[in-house]
Motif scaffolding. Structure first.
Motif, short mmCIF file in Angstrom:
data_model
loop_
_atom_site.label_atom_id
_atom_site.label_comp_id
_atom_site.label_asym_id
_atom_site.label_seq_id
_atom_site.Cartn_x
_atom_site.Cartn_y
_atom_site.Cartn_z
N UNK A 186 0.82 -1.22 0.00
CA UNK A 186 0.00 0.00 0.00
C UNK A 186 0.86 1.27 0.00
N UNK A 218 3.27 1.84 -1.83
CA UNK A 218 3.60 2.21 -3.20
C UNK A 218 2.45 2.91 -3.90
N UNK A 219 1.27 2.87 -3.28
CA UNK A 219 0.11 3.61 -3.78
C UNK A 219 -0.19 3.34 -5.25
N UNK A 220 -0.29 2.04 -5.61
CA UNK A 220 -0.54 1.70 -7.01
C UNK A 220 -1.92 2.16 -7.46
N UNK A 221 -1.98 2.59 -8.72
CA UNK A 221 -3.28 2.88 -9.33
C UNK A 221 -3.30 2.14 -10.66
N UNK A 231 -4.10 3.29 -13.74
CA UNK A 231 -3.44 4.00 -14.85
C UNK A 231 -1.91 3.91 -14.79
N UNK A 232 -1.32 4.05 -13.58
CA UNK A 232 0.14 3.97 -13.52
C UNK A 232 0.61 2.55 -13.77
N UNK A 276 0.65 2.04 -17.36
CA UNK A 276 1.82 2.70 -17.96
C UNK A 276 3.04 1.77 -17.93
N UNK A 288 9.05 3.75 -9.64
CA UNK A 288 7.64 3.41 -9.86
C UNK A 288 6.78 4.08 -8.80
N UNK A 289 7.26 4.08 -7.55
CA UNK A 289 6.50 4.70 -6.47
C UNK A 289 6.35 6.19 -6.71
N UNK A 304 6.27 7.65 -9.60
CA UNK A 304 5.26 7.80 -10.65
C UNK A 304 3.86 7.68 -10.03
N UNK A 305 3.68 6.71 -9.14
CA UNK A 305 2.37 6.54 -8.51
C UNK A 305 1.99 7.76 -7.68
N UNK A 306 2.94 8.28 -6.90
CA UNK A 306 2.65 9.45 -6.06
C UNK A 306 2.29 10.67 -6.90
N UNK A 334 0.57 11.20 -9.39
CA UNK A 334 -0.78 11.39 -9.92
C UNK A 334 -1.83 11.34 -8.81
N UNK A 335 -1.36 11.43 -7.55
CA UNK A 335 -2.32 11.34 -6.45
C UNK A 335 -2.07 12.41 -5.40
N UNK A 371 -0.92 6.51 4.39
CA UNK A 371 -1.15 5.74 3.16
C UNK A 371 -2.55 5.92 2.58
N UNK A 385 -4.56 7.79 -0.28
CA UNK A 385 -4.28 8.53 -1.50
C UNK A 385 -5.56 8.76 -2.29
N UNK A 421 -6.89 9.99 -6.26
CA UNK A 421 -6.50 10.17 -7.66
C UNK A 421 -6.64 11.63 -8.07
#
Lengths: 93, 288
Positions: A4, A6-9, A11-12, A15, B30-31, B33-35, B37-38, B44, B46, B48
Motif C-alpha cells: 500500500x 507504493x500507492x498503485x493505481x 493507470x500507472x 503505464x 515506480x513509487x 510515478x504513482x505518487x 498522480x495522487x 497511506x 491517496x 487520484x
C-alpha cells in the motif's frame, strides 16, 4: 506483502505494463525479423531498434508535457502527436 | 539433438545486479510515478488527481525559478571546472616522484564528505570570524554570504570548484598518461609547437575521458543538494535554492508527495534528455 505504501493505481500500472510490453515486443520482433543492428538515419545518428524505442519514449514524455503546458487536459492530442512521432522515429531516424 | 552455439547461462550472473537495481532504482521510481498522480493525506491514504500536479508544476514560477538557478549554477561550474581541470592536468609532472604527490594532493578534496565540505566552507566564509570572509571584508569588499545573494553564489561556486575540479584533473591526467611516447616523438620530429601538441595530440586523446568528466560533473552538479544546503540552506531568501533543495522542501517540508513526485519526474526527464543528447552528439563521430 503489503504494497500500500507504493500507492498503485490502475493507470500507472497500465503505464508500466505498456513499457514492459513494448520491451517484450522488441524482443519478439528481433526474433522474428532480425535487423536491430545500428543504421544511419536522417539525423546522422547510428541507432539500433532499442535506441529508437528510447528516443520515442523520451520524446513522447516531452510531447505530453508540452501539450499539458500549452493546451492543458485532455491529452489525446499529445498522444496522437507522440504516436506519429514514434512511427517517424522508427521509420527514418 | 542440436548443439547450441551460444551459451546464455552467463545471464544468471547478472541476476544479483538486476535485483539490486530493482530495489534501489526501479521500485522507488515506480513509487514516485504513482505518487505524482495522487494527493496524499498521510497514513497511506491517496486520492487520484490525474495530471493536475504536472500542470501545476509546469505553470509554477517557483519551479521555473529554481530550474533557472540550477541551470545557471551547472553552466558556470562546468565552464570553470572543465578548462581549469584540463589546464592543471597538463601542467602536472608525468614522471618521477612528484606524480604521486600531485595525485594525492588532487584526490584530497574528493575524499571529504559532502556535508563536511558544506560545514567547512560555512565556517571558512563567515564574514566575522571565517578566514575567507574576514579577509575579504578587511580588503574592503562587502562580503556576507548570509545576507547578499552575490556573495552566496560566489561562495557556492567557489566551494564546488574547490571540491570537484580534482575529479576533472584526475580523469584528464588518466587520459594524458595513456598517450604513447611515440606521438610526442613524432611531434618533436615535425617541430610541432607546444600548443600544437596540446591541440592535435593531447586534447583529441583526452576526448573520451573528458566526455565522462563532463557527464559526471553535469549530473552531480545538476543534482547537488548537500553542499549548498549546509552552506546557505538555499538562502539568503531563495537566492541559492536549487531544484533539489526546492524539491526536498516540497516533499519533506510541506509533505506534498504529489507535486514532489511530479517535480521529480520532470527533473529526471531533463537529466535523461541532456545526458542522452550530450552522449549521442559527442559519440556521433566516433561511431562512423
Amino acid at each position: 506483502m503489503d504494497l500500500s505504501w507504493m500507492a498503485w493505481t490502475w493507470p500507472t500500472a497500465g503505464f508500466f505494463i505498456f513499457i514492459l510490453l513494448a520491451l517484450m515486443t522488441m524482443m519478439v520482433w528481433e526474433r522474428l525479423s532480425p535487423g536491430g543492428n545500428p543504421r544511419n538515419g536522417i539525423l546522422g545518428l547510428n541507432t539500433t531498434r532499442g535506441d529508437r524505442l528510447f528516443i520515442t519514449l523520451l520524446g513522447s514524455a516531452f510531447i505530453h508535457l508540452a501539450w499539458l503546458g500549452i493546451f492543458s487536459t485532455p491529452l489525446w492530442g499529445g498522444l496522437a502527436i507522440s504516436i506519429l512521432y514514434g512511427v517517424a522515429v522508427f521509420r527514418w531516424v | 539433438m542440436t548443439v547450441k552455439l551460444t551459451n546464455q547461462k552467463a545471464w544468471f550472473l547478472v541476476a544479483p545486479v538486476v535485483v539490486l537495481v530493482a530495489f534501489n532504482a526501479v521500485i522507488p521510481l515506480m513509487t514516485v510515478v504513482n505518487y505524482s498522480v495522487q494527493e496524499s493525506f498521510g497514513n497511506n491514504i491517496f486520492f487520484w488527481e490525474g495530471v493536475k500536479w504536472f500542470e501545476e508544476v509546469l505553470h509554477s514560477e517557483r519551479f521555473a525559478a529554481s530550474l533557472m538557478r540550477q541551470i545557471f549554477f551547472t553552466s558556470v561550474i562546468l565552464l570553470i571546472e572543465i578548462p581549469f581541470g584540463v589546464a592543471i592536468a597538463l601542467s602536472m609532472p608525468r614522471k618521477g616522484p612528484w606524480v604521486s604527490v600531485c595525485l594525492v594532493l588532487m584526490a584530497l578534496p574528493l575524499l571529504i564528505p559532502w556535508n563536511v565540505v558544506g560545514a567547512m566552507w560555512n565556517i571558512f566564509s563567515l564574514p566575522d570570524i571565517g578566514l575567507l570572509g574576514k579577509a575579504l571584508n578587511s580588503l574592503g569588499i562587502g562580503y556576507d554570504y548570509t545576507q547578499e545573494p552575490i556573495s552566496a553564489w560566489f561562495t557556492v561556486i567557489l566551494m564546488d570548484v574547490w571540491h570537484w575540479t580534482s575529479l576533472v584533473v584526475l580523469l584528464a591526467f588518466a587520459g594524458l598518461s595513456s598517450i604513447p611516447e611515440a606521438y610526442y616523438h613524432a611531434a618533436k620530429i615535425d617541430g610541432a609547437s607546444p600548443w600544437a601538441i596540446v591541440r592535435y595530440i593531447e586534447l583529441p586523446k583526452m576526448k573520451r575521458v573528458l566526455i565522462i568528466a563532463f557527464l559526471l560533473r553535469f549530473m552531480d552538479s545538476f543534482m547537488i543538494y548537500t553542499e549548498p544546503f549546509v552552506l546557505t540552506g538555499g538562502g539568503p531568501g531563495n537566492a541559492t535554492t536549487f531544484l533539489s533543495i526546492d524539491l526536498v522542501k516540497v516533499a519533506l517540508g510541506q509533505f506534498d508527495l504529489g507535486p514532489a513526485g511530479a517535480i521529480s519526474l520532470i527533473y529526471f526527464l531533463i537529466i535523461l534528455l541532456t545526458c542522452w543528447l550530450f552522449y549521442t552528439l559527442t559519440m556521433k563521430d566516433e561511431a562512423q
